[in-house]
Design a protein around this motif. Structure first.
Motif, short mmCIF file in Angstrom:
data_model
loop_
_atom_site.label_atom_id
_atom_site.label_comp_id
_atom_site.label_asym_id
_atom_site.label_seq_id
_atom_site.Cartn_x
_atom_site.Cartn_y
_atom_site.Cartn_z
N LYS A 104 10.74 34.20 8.74
CA LYS A 104 12.13 33.91 8.41
C LYS A 104 12.91 33.48 9.64
O LYS A 104 13.69 32.53 9.60
CB LYS A 104 12.77 35.13 7.76
N SER A 105 12.67 34.17 10.76
CA SER A 105 13.36 33.81 12.00
C SER A 105 12.89 32.46 12.52
O SER A 105 13.68 31.67 13.03
CB SER A 105 13.12 34.89 13.06
N HIS B 207 22.43 28.93 -2.09
CA HIS B 207 22.85 28.16 -0.91
C HIS B 207 21.89 27.01 -0.64
O HIS B 207 22.32 25.87 -0.42
CB HIS B 207 22.93 29.09 0.30
N GLY C 144 14.51 29.76 10.42
CA GLY C 144 15.92 29.64 10.78
C GLY C 144 16.13 28.94 12.10
O GLY C 144 17.08 28.16 12.27
N LYS D 258 18.56 31.68 3.46
CA LYS D 258 19.64 32.48 2.87
C LYS D 258 19.38 32.60 1.37
O LYS D 258 18.24 32.58 0.90
CB LYS D 258 20.99 31.81 3.16
N SER D 259 20.43 32.68 0.59
CA SER D 259 20.26 32.81 -0.85
C SER D 259 19.72 31.52 -1.43
O SER D 259 19.93 30.42 -0.90
CB SER D 259 21.61 33.15 -1.50
N ASP E 191 22.76 23.88 8.95
CA ASP E 191 21.32 23.84 8.65
C ASP E 191 20.93 22.39 8.37
O ASP E 191 21.77 21.49 8.35
CB ASP E 191 20.97 24.74 7.48
N PRO F 246 17.57 28.06 7.59
CA PRO F 246 17.88 29.47 7.35
C PRO F 246 17.58 29.83 5.90
O PRO F 246 18.04 29.16 4.97
CB PRO F 246 19.38 29.56 7.66
N TRP G 28 19.01 21.63 5.56
CA TRP G 28 18.64 21.49 4.16
C TRP G 28 19.24 20.21 3.58
O TRP G 28 18.58 19.45 2.88
CB TRP G 28 19.12 22.70 3.36
#
Length: 785
Positions: free
Chosen positions: A564-565, A579, A568, A575-576, A700, A573, A702
């Motif tokens: 996860k890190s 998002h 990110g 997140k949800s 980010d 990241p 995305w």
């Protein structure tokens, strides 16, 4: 202390107890030396055991695969079969050594295996499918594949009748797992195929017009008296095994002694005292050099004397013995000078021996290159350092000596040694200033008193550090991208080589004569691959591998522990889900709208028209693979140029610097694509800056990953336009450029990214995103207040 007395004192220290600091050569070095001598001994044994039937235990094969064999070649094989059968009968049993030892002990590999060769006939249209040819050779126990073009006999007939000037080409492929196969292939071409060509000439009533055509050699051939039995063995031993053994002895003795004398004293802290004496630096170097030479010459002298006794012949006399010792002495002076230099520039015995080990291996490799017969040896080698000594020792042991070669090579080697000694002396003068009694704390205090100014060395180190960091960040994406694209291409290229189209492509390369033609043919093959589902699938996996590689790279650089890190840190990241879906969905929509606006500008300015729908059931598979490829493709480029690169530069420099460098690099990565223009370069920089600002706005990548994917997908597979110079394969609609279209607007062969339509859309988007960033900054200031 006088220089002469000092030199004697240093030499004497080599023969007193612990005079060489009691240091021993590294165990690994000793092991390498022992293994090398053992291997060399095995080679010598192989020379002695001339009777051993090695071919019985090898994978040597003698059959020949003939692809697309013409009737004339089959007829020639039938004509020569009787001769091969006769050879086979005369040779006898090829498997029973005890029943046929007389022939088998003198076996030599030849192209028809003493009549054992059989021809395996195959047919194919793919003339360059070496993978299939390799399979056929393994299945048929063949060492060679001869490939005829289909219709060979007709081609020959047309050429003889003046209907064409084109020469039919024969291709040959051979196994590479044995050195014998290359010679066997050459013999097959020179003898068997030449005989076949002679038959064709006779069929057409052609006269022999040259010596080469008739295989007749009308020039005298130089021959030398061959050596047999014990003479051949001693000659080989004297010219190869003994010189290498003497060479390795000198190397090992010099390294075990020379690398320790100065480095060992530095390690114990006693060398400073020697430097503080009034003894001249040249005397120190001369003393250590003489000590190493004398001590290393002891085992070499003994070994050389034993070899001289063993090789005493009618041609060997005292002059040859002294010449041998002279060769050994000159070579040792050269090796000793290198070891002293290595010892001076290192501070510990281990580091000195480690530094000398590559030189050790290089010199051993030089020895191996000297293993060749006198007939194959070029005369100028006798006048070169190291080579001259090696060949000189071999000549002396076999009762000959090249006096000019001895003089020139010795002088050249001694001059080279003197240069090394002078360099060592100069380094010792510098060494005086590297010996310091200040502690680190004292140096720091002195620097503080001087106002904290950085020295020139500090400034230089900082510049080189920054340069190294920037170069690493620039070339890492190139390295990763090239590696995975290369892996993805391997199965595609192998698959393509099995198709007849590949033969036509290779034949077209014969007409390539300029750099532009080469680039054009390169992109032509990529255009073909873009229609291959295998290529699209492999590229999809390659892009996914690039993303994973960057995740792992970020974890290594920034010491991150979990996935996860790592994600990110690369701009993803986790997140949800809401998002991620929102950002990715909006990005996909924005990317599609940007390309649609670009196409709309070209449409309304009369640059292109739509001719209807293009997608059909036969191309649906390629279309789906294209869709799947664009998702990781866009994401991988966003990770490389935005998600990882901008934070990497921002942590060390300013964010603006990261945006500028990554944008320029993004444009440069597309510069080799077909149709690339200066305007395309500007547009790609603008697009990269736009995506970088969106990354700063959203936090980010995305959204930019989706925009990148939608942009390429819409451009190539919806509107059917070129994507950065790459032709699209299947698209939903067909867009055609008008006859009067301007490349300045449309982008020409590079696609819309190289035209002003893209410039207008990108600039408008840049203005919008810049305004949004300003608004966001003002809101942040108000919230902070």
């Amino acid at each position: 202390m006088s220089a002469k007395r000092g030199i004697k004192t240093i030499i004497g220290s080599f023969f007193r107890k612990r005079g060489q600091m009691g240091a021993q050569a590294a165990p690994a070095t000793f092991l390498v030396t022992v293994m090398f001598i053992v291997a060399l001994s095995c080679v010598a044994v192989s020379w002695i055991m001339w009777w051993f039937p090695y071919h019985l235990f090898s994978d040597e094969v003698y059959n020949v695969v003939v692809v697309n064999a013409p009737e004339s070649f089959i007829r020639y094989n039938e004509m020569t079969q009787a001769d091969r059968d006769k050879k086979s009968r005369e040779y006898g049993n090829r498997y029973n050594y005890f029943a046929n030892w007389e022939h088998m002990s003198r076996f030599q590999y030849n192209y028809d295996g003493y009549g054992w060769t059989q021809f395996v006939y195959k047919e194919t249209d793919a003339l360059y499918d070496f993978v299939t040819f390799g399979e056929w050779m393994r299945e048929g126990d063949a060492y060679l594949t001869v490939v005829f073009p289909k219709g060979f006999d007709q081609m020959v007939s047309d050429r003889q009748n003046g209907l064409t000037d084109a020469k039919p080409e024969l291709l040959t492929y051979y196994r590479t797992n044995s050195m014998e196969y290359s010679d066997m292939k050459n013999d097959f071409i020179d003898e068997y195929l030449e005989g076949y060509m002679s038959m064709i000439r006779a069929d057409y009533g052609l006269k022999v017009t040259s010596v080469a055509d008739s295989q007749i050699v009308d020039q005298p051939v130089e021959t030398q008296k061959a050596l047999y039995g014990m003479s051949a063995f001693t000659n080989t031993l004297g010219r190869t095994f003994v010189p290498i053994l003497l060479f390795v002895t000198l190397l090992y003795a010099s390294m075990s002694i020379g690398t320790n004398v100065i480095a060992g004293q530095k390690e114990r802290g006693t060398f400073t005292g020697i430097l503080l004496t009034p003894l001249p630096r040249y005397a120190i170097v001369s003393g250590y050099l003489a000590g190493v030479v004398i001590k290393a010459m002891i085992p070499a002298f003994v070994m050389g004397s034993i070899a001289s006794i063993a090789f005493i012949t009618a041609n060997y006399n005292a002059g040859h013995y002294f010449a041998l010792i002279a060769f050994i002495l000159v070579l040792e002076i050269f090796i000793a000078s290198i070891t002293i230099l290595i010892s001076v520039i290192n501070d510990t015995v281990v580091s000195a021996q480690t530094a000398f080990l590559p030189i050790f291996l290089i010199l051993v490799a030089v020895c191996v290159t000297c293993i060749q017969s006198v007939a194959e040896r070029a005369d100028f080698y006798m006048y070169l350092p190291v080579y001259g000594q090696f060949y000189g020792m071999g000549d002396v042991l076999t009762g000959t000596i090249d006096v000019p070669g001895f003089i020139v090579s010795s002088i050249a080697t001694l001059i080279l040694s003197a240069i090394i000694v002078l360099i060592t002396v100069r380094l010792l003068y510098i060494e005086r200033y590297t010996v310091s009694i200040d502690t680190v704390d004292a140096k720091e205090v002195r620097r503080h008193k001087e106002g904290g100014r950085s020295s020139i060395l500090d400034v230089f180190n900082k510049i080189t550090d920054n340069f190294s960091y920037i170069v690493t960040q620039i070339f890492y994406p190139l390295l990763v991208l090239s590696f995975f694209q290369f892996l993805a291409m391997i199965p595609v290229v192998v698959s393509y080589m099995r198709k007849p189209e590949y033969s036509s492509y290779i034949q077209d390369l014969a007409n390539v004569g300029s750099v532009s033609d080469i680039i054009s043919k390169t992109f032509e093959i990529f255009g073909i691959f873009f229609k291959d589902p295998l290529f699209l699938g492999m590229m999809t996996l390659g892009y996914a591998a690039i993303i994973i590689t960057y995740f792992l790279h970020a974890g290594r650089v920034w010491k991150l522990k979990n996935f996860k890190s790592m994600a990110g840190a690369c701009g993803y990241p986790l997140k949800s889900g809401k998002h991620i879906a929102t950002h990715y969905g909006l990005g996909f929509l924005f990317g599609f709208l940007m390309m649609t606006a670009t196409v709309g500008i070209m449409y309304f300015t009369g640059q292109l028209t739509f001719s209807g729908f293009n997608l059909n059931l036969s191309g649906i598979g390629v279309f789906i693979f294209n869709l799947l490829m664009w998702f990781p493709q866009g994401a991988s480029e966003e990770v490389m140029f935005r998600g990882f690169m901008i934070p990497a530069f921002s942590k060390r420099y300013k964010t603006a610097f990261g945006i500028i460098v990554s944008s320029l690099l993004f444009s440069a990565f597309h510069s080799l694509n077909a149709g690339f223009t200066p305007l395309a370069s500007v547009n790609l920089v603008l697009i990269a800056v736009l995506f970088a600002l969106i990354y700063l706005l959203t936090g980010d990548i995305w959204m930019t990953s989706a925009m990148h994917t939608a942009w390429n997908l819409s451009q190539g597979n919806i509107y059917g336009l070129q994507v950065s110079g790459n032709e699209s394969s299947n698209s939903v609609v067909t867009a055609l450029y008008d006859r009067n279209a301007t490349a300045l607007i449309t982008g020409g062969n590079f696609g819309p990214e190289g035209g002003l339509a893209t410039t207008a859309v990108t600039v408008l988007c840049l203005i919008i995103v810049t305004v949004l960033l300003i608004v966001k900054a003002k809101k942040s200031k108000k919230q902070a207040a």
